[in-house]
Design a protein around this motif. Structure first.
Motif, PDB file in Angstrom:
ATOM      1  N   GLY A 117     -12.230   3.181  -5.400  1.00  0.00           N
ATOM      2  CA  GLY A 117     -10.821   2.258  -6.467  1.00  0.00           C
ATOM      3  C   GLY A 117      -9.317   3.433  -6.721  1.00  0.00           C
ATOM      4  N   PHE A 118      -8.142   2.610  -5.851  1.00  0.00           N
ATOM      5  CA  PHE A 118      -7.550   3.741  -6.562  1.00  0.00           C
ATOM      6  C   PHE A 118      -6.067   2.986  -7.667  1.00  0.00           C
ATOM      7  N   ASN A 119      -5.544   3.803  -7.331  1.00  0.00           N
ATOM      8  CA  ASN A 119      -4.445   3.482  -8.175  1.00  0.00           C
ATOM      9  C   ASN A 119      -3.107   3.173  -6.930  1.00  0.00           C
ATOM     10  N   ILE A 120      -3.282   2.063  -6.862  1.00  0.00           N
ATOM     11  CA  ILE A 120      -1.910   1.039  -6.083  1.00  0.00           C
ATOM     12  C   ILE A 120      -1.040   0.787  -6.378  1.00  0.00           C
ATOM     13  N   GLY A 121      -1.389  -0.078  -7.883  1.00  0.00           N
ATOM     14  CA  GLY A 121       0.286  -0.928  -8.541  1.00  0.00           C
ATOM     15  C   GLY A 121       1.050   0.167  -9.022  1.00  0.00           C
ATOM     16  N   LEU A 122       1.147   1.524  -9.996  1.00  0.00           N
ATOM     17  CA  LEU A 122       1.703   1.927 -10.907  1.00  0.00           C
ATOM     18  C   LEU A 122       1.458   3.529  -9.529  1.00  0.00           C
ATOM     19  N   PHE A 123       1.080   3.735  -8.621  1.00  0.00           N
ATOM     20  CA  PHE A 123       1.086   5.022  -8.059  1.00  0.00           C
ATOM     21  C   PHE A 123       1.797   4.871  -6.617  1.00  0.00           C
ATOM     22  N   ALA A 124       1.217   3.859  -6.047  1.00  0.00           N
ATOM     23  CA  ALA A 124       1.435   3.746  -4.882  1.00  0.00           C
ATOM     24  C   ALA A 124       3.174   3.063  -4.680  1.00  0.00           C
ATOM     25  N   PHE A 125       3.055   1.701  -5.325  1.00  0.00           N
ATOM     26  CA  PHE A 125       3.822   0.852  -5.309  1.00  0.00           C
ATOM     27  C   PHE A 125       5.776   1.411  -5.131  1.00  0.00           C
ATOM     28  N   PRO A 126       5.620   2.194  -6.017  1.00  0.00           N
ATOM     29  CA  PRO A 126       6.850   3.357  -6.736  1.00  0.00           C
ATOM     30  C   PRO A 126       7.688   3.897  -5.292  1.00  0.00           C
ATOM     31  N   LEU A 127       6.233   4.457  -4.700  1.00  0.00           N
ATOM     32  CA  LEU A 127       6.791   5.057  -3.602  1.00  0.00           C
ATOM     33  C   LEU A 127       7.095   4.617  -2.515  1.00  0.00           C
ATOM     34  N   VAL A 128       6.231   4.185  -2.136  1.00  0.00           N
ATOM     35  CA  VAL A 128       6.036   3.016  -1.153  1.00  0.00           C
ATOM     36  C   VAL A 128       7.510   2.529  -0.550  1.00  0.00           C
ATOM     37  N   GLU A 129       8.064   1.507  -2.332  1.00  0.00           N
ATOM     38  CA  GLU A 129       8.849   0.671  -2.285  1.00  0.00           C
ATOM     39  C   GLU A 129      10.055   2.125  -2.223  1.00  0.00           C
ATOM     40  N   ALA A 130      10.126   2.715  -2.196  1.00  0.00           N
ATOM     41  CA  ALA A 130      11.893   3.514  -2.004  1.00  0.00           C
ATOM     42  C   ALA A 130      11.586   4.402  -0.545  1.00  0.00           C
ATOM     43  N   ILE A 131      10.324   4.277  -0.421  1.00  0.00           N
ATOM     44  CA  ILE A 131       9.988   5.455   1.289  1.00  0.00           C
ATOM     45  C   ILE A 131      10.287   3.816   2.476  1.00  0.00           C
ATOM     46  N   TRP A 132       9.265   2.988   2.231  1.00  0.00           N
ATOM     47  CA  TRP A 132       9.645   1.944   3.416  1.00  0.00           C
ATOM     48  C   TRP A 132       9.675   0.444   2.937  1.00  0.00           C
TER      49      TRP A 132
END
Length: 303
Positions: free
Chosen positions: A100-115
């Motif tokens: 399991g991974f923390n995608i909603g809180l951790f990845a989404f903000p960074l991904v949204e800003a970069i890609w």
């Protein structure tokens, strides 16, 4: 590259702001619970609506769901094997923390800003499979090895899954997309307005929950768990990155997703099943720090 480094710097500053607000008692850690509910039940679903209402689903995106599920099952099995000699409750707690991974809180903000939306599309599909692991497999493992009350039956687990607002949003929006049903423009416009808050709120929440008070006497277990998550994740991620015949964004998604922090849902499960919540919180914080620097390193080399 300058843009990538700038986005990471901005993210670090927002996380640091959340931590400073907590340390100065302007915001208490308990306030994070309400903020988390707003993110999971409002800003994140709004972001998913905006991202997925007109997405074109191809075979590679479906494969991301499969990869997330298969990898989650592999990690769960490896966790149960690696910690097989631990005391029953410790085995359950550690094995529950392996997949399991923390995608909603951790990845989404960074991904949204970069890609932007293109990146969210890929990570969102991976998170669809990840959600089934988090709300299904992890919950079952935690329940089986817990002594807190009666073990949860299949009906209870299914009920837990169907109460996940982000997962319901995934299913609903993708179903409407597949069937050609158009979401009313007013809903899209309201969702887009709300979704703008998801990135800063999520990063602030990470800072509020950040804690550098690590538990003593459990370094061996922590090292084994981190090795399982990161050595296996990075190894498989690199192999898939090298050999999968898909576009770069697909490969970035797989490589980055497999080194993300532990799922945010594990801590509430630790409370529900009466596991050592301080230990779980400690490892969760460590994975956030490790993943953050790993992502910066990977991004510096590849992007």
């Amino acid at each position: 590259m300058d843009s990538f480094n700038s986005q990471f710097l901005y993210s670090v500053l927002i996380i640091a702001l959340g931590y400073i607000l907590k340390r100065t008692n302007l915001i208490k850690e308990q306030d994070g619970e309400g903020l988390a509910r707003i993110i999971f039940n409002l800003t994140l679903p709004s972001l998913l609506i905006v991202t997925f209402h007109d997405i074109e689903i191809d075979s590679s995106l479906i494969l991301l769901i499969v990869i997330a599920i298969v990898y989650g099952l592999i990690q769960a099995a490896l966790g149960l094997f690696l910690f097989k000699n631990e005391e029953k409750r410790t085995k359950g707690m550690l094995s529950m923390m392996a997949p399991g991974f923390n995608i909603g809180l951790f990845a989404f903000p960074l991904v949204e800003a970069i890609w932007g939306k293109e990146g969210l599309k890929y990570f969102g599909m991976f998170d669809f499979g990840n959600a089934l692991i988090v709300f299904g497999v992890i919950y079952v493992i935690g329940s089986i090895y817990s002594d807190a009350g009666e073990r949860k039956d299949l009906k209870h687990v299914v009920g837990k899954v169907t109460k996940s607002v982000p997962l319901i949003t995934y299913v609903t929006v993708c179903t409407l997309n597949f069937t050609g049903v158009t979401i009313p423009s007013v809903i899209l416009q309201v969702s887009e307005t709300i979704s703008v808050a998801n990135m800063p709120l999520s990063l602030l929440l990470l800072g509020i929950y950040l804690n550098f008070s690590f538990a003593k006497g459990s370094s061996r277990q922590i090292i084994k768990l981190l090795s399982l998550r990161y050595v296996v994740g990075l190894g498989i991620g690199i192999l898939l990155f090298m050999f999968l015949p898909f576009e770069s964004m697909f490969k970035y998604t797989v490589l980055i997703a497999l080194i993300l922090p532990m799922s945010a849902s594990v801590l509430p499960y630790a409370v529900e099943f009466d596991y050592d919540r301080k230990f779980v919180g400690t490892v969760s914080n460590i994975t956030i720090i490790v993943s953050f620097f790993l992502l910066w390193g990977v991004g510096t080399l590849l992007i």
